[in-house]
Scaffold this motif. Structure first.
Motif, short mmCIF file in Angstrom:
data_model
loop_
_atom_site.label_atom_id
_atom_site.label_comp_id
_atom_site.label_asym_id
_atom_site.label_seq_id
_atom_site.Cartn_x
_atom_site.Cartn_y
_atom_site.Cartn_z
N THR A 69 0.83 -1.21 0.00
CA THR A 69 0.00 0.00 0.00
C THR A 69 0.86 1.25 0.00
O THR A 69 0.61 2.21 -0.76
CB THR A 69 -0.93 0.01 1.22
OG1 THR A 69 -1.76 -1.15 1.20
CG2 THR A 69 -1.82 1.25 1.23
N LEU A 70 1.87 1.27 0.83
CA LEU A 70 2.77 2.42 0.91
C LEU A 70 3.49 2.64 -0.41
O LEU A 70 3.56 3.77 -0.93
CB LEU A 70 3.79 2.20 2.04
CG LEU A 70 4.69 3.39 2.40
CD1 LEU A 70 3.86 4.54 2.94
CD2 LEU A 70 5.75 2.96 3.41
N LEU A 71 3.99 1.55 -0.98
CA LEU A 71 4.75 1.64 -2.23
C LEU A 71 3.87 2.10 -3.39
O LEU A 71 4.23 3.00 -4.16
CB LEU A 71 5.36 0.27 -2.55
CG LEU A 71 6.17 0.13 -3.83
CD1 LEU A 71 7.44 0.97 -3.75
CD2 LEU A 71 6.52 -1.33 -4.08
N VAL A 72 2.71 1.49 -3.52
CA VAL A 72 1.84 1.76 -4.66
C VAL A 72 1.20 3.13 -4.56
O VAL A 72 1.25 3.94 -5.50
CB VAL A 72 0.75 0.67 -4.80
CG1 VAL A 72 -0.28 1.07 -5.85
CG2 VAL A 72 1.39 -0.66 -5.15
N LYS A 73 0.58 3.42 -3.42
CA LYS A 73 -0.21 4.65 -3.30
C LYS A 73 0.62 5.90 -3.04
O LYS A 73 0.18 7.01 -3.36
CB LYS A 73 -1.27 4.47 -2.21
CG LYS A 73 -2.31 3.40 -2.57
CD LYS A 73 -3.41 3.33 -1.54
CE LYS A 73 -4.49 2.32 -1.93
NZ LYS A 73 -5.25 2.74 -3.12
N SER A 74 1.80 5.72 -2.46
CA SER A 74 2.63 6.90 -2.13
C SER A 74 3.74 7.16 -3.14
O SER A 74 4.21 8.29 -3.25
CB SER A 74 3.25 6.72 -0.74
OG SER A 74 2.26 6.58 0.25
N ILE A 75 4.14 6.11 -3.86
CA ILE A 75 5.30 6.28 -4.75
C ILE A 75 4.96 5.96 -6.20
O ILE A 75 5.02 6.83 -7.07
CB ILE A 75 6.48 5.41 -4.26
CG1 ILE A 75 6.88 5.79 -2.83
CG2 ILE A 75 7.66 5.55 -5.22
CD1 ILE A 75 7.94 4.91 -2.22
N ILE A 76 4.60 4.71 -6.47
CA ILE A 76 4.48 4.28 -7.87
C ILE A 76 3.36 5.01 -8.60
O ILE A 76 3.59 5.63 -9.65
CB ILE A 76 4.25 2.76 -7.96
CG1 ILE A 76 5.43 2.00 -7.35
CG2 ILE A 76 4.08 2.35 -9.43
CD1 ILE A 76 5.27 0.49 -7.37
#
Length: 337
Positions: free
Chosen positions: A44-51
């Motif tokens: 969730t952190l990777l997808v929604k905040s970065i990617i």
């Protein structure tokens, strides 16, 4: 007796090439636990905040390059495939098209089948080679939806069709018009996957990536391995076209992130072939049954330009299966088998 249901499922496409729709598509796609198979919090952190925030505008520009009067090429050809399969199968069958991500959704397609009182459902994920992140995800989604029905019809799945004779013949036909013998080298460029996803398919724990060339030959241990099935597809196509082992390479494109993905990477192969003085490359992308962003832009534009910058002259894409009559026949055979 009720009709027999046939559900064709492809990966998906944004509803439009605009950033907002690309964002919705990438969010649903990358939040799939089978696509980015890591801890839910980290995903969730990777997808929604970065990617998604960073990739959406860039990916939107790429989709605008391939979007035409018919909209998304992937959706356009998928609709034609479903319509032609319905026409071939006739009134005894109820054929629906779905996309794993975005529209038409699997839920909506299954709802139509349920309302149509189908007596059975044959699910055909439109991915020739099995991968947990594609075929596996479709199967899981269908099972989760149907499991909530009070009455559940007979449901069956096509696990893979990487060696389907009609599919192979279409790719071979598409290639012959470019005279493969006039090219310096042939690439079979498959969509990439993280190495960890291959390792998870090795239930013995002591075969995958434990020895050189573990994917070169399909066997009981690696029979569900995406890479091994891809190598088998490439071998069968090369045989049809009389391309020797020395004159083709299996490689993998569309890497995301820095961790190891299935190798060799297509970009590295381009560098190697350019350094060897190769000038003209013929490229298949046999993981796709319809032309899409990965074929129409990544190979046709990006890899062509990259190869030219390295000293090469031309990268020629062999178009996908699209609406070829023999591929429609292949889908019909899968539906009734």
């Amino acid at each position: 007796m009720g009709k027999k249901g046939v559900l064709l499922v492809n990966l998906g496409t944004p509803d439009s090439p605009e950033v907002k729709d690309v964002r919705k598509y990438l969010d649903q796609f990358l939040m799939d636990e089978r696509v980015i198979d890591i801890n839910a919090f980290k995903r969730t952190l990777l997808v929604k905040s970065i990617i998604v925030p960073f990739r959406s505008p860039k990916t939107s520009k790429l989709y605008k390059e391939i979007w035409d009067e018919n909209g998304s090429p992937l959706l356009y050809y998928s609709k034609i495939q479903a319509a032609l399969v319905q026409e071939k199968l006739g009134d005894e069958y109820h054929v629906e098209l779905a996309m794993r991500y975005q529209n038409p959704s699997i839920q909506s397609a299954l709802d139509k089948m349920k309302a149509g009182l189908v007596e059975s459902i044959k699910v055909i994920p439109l991915f020739p080679q099995y991968a947990s992140a594609s075929t596996g995800s479709v199967i899981q989604s269908v099972m989760e939806i149907v499991s909530k029905w009070t009455t559940i019809p007979s449901v069956s799945f096509v696990n893979s069709f990487h060696d389907n004779e009609l599919m192979l013949e279409v790719f071979a036909e598409n290639a012959r018009k470019y005279q493969p013998e006039t090219y310096d080298h042939v690439l079979f460029s498959f969509h990439g996957l993280p190495e960890r996803q291959l390792l998870k398919c090795d239930h013995t724990g002591n075969y995958c990536l434990k020895k050189d060339n573990c994917c070169d030959t399909l066997n009981d241990t690696n029979k569900f391995c995406y890479s091994a099935q891809g190598h088998d597809t490439a071998r069968l196509l090369a045989e049809k076209l009389n391309v020797s082992k020395e004159n083709y390479t299996v490689c993998f494109q569309s890497r995301l992130g820095k961790e190891p993905w299935v190798q060799p990477y297509t970009t590295d192969v381009l560098k190697k072939l350019a350094a060897e003085g190769k000038k003209r490359l013929l490229v298949f992308s046999p993981a796709f049954v319809a032309d899409c962003l990965e074929t129409l832009y990544e190979i046709t534009v990006e890899y062509h330009e990259e190869f030219k910058a390295l000293g090469g002259e031309h990268v020629q894409l062999v178009e996908s299966l699209n609406d070829h009559p023999k591929f429609i026949d292949a889908l019909v055979e899968l539906a009734v088998s």
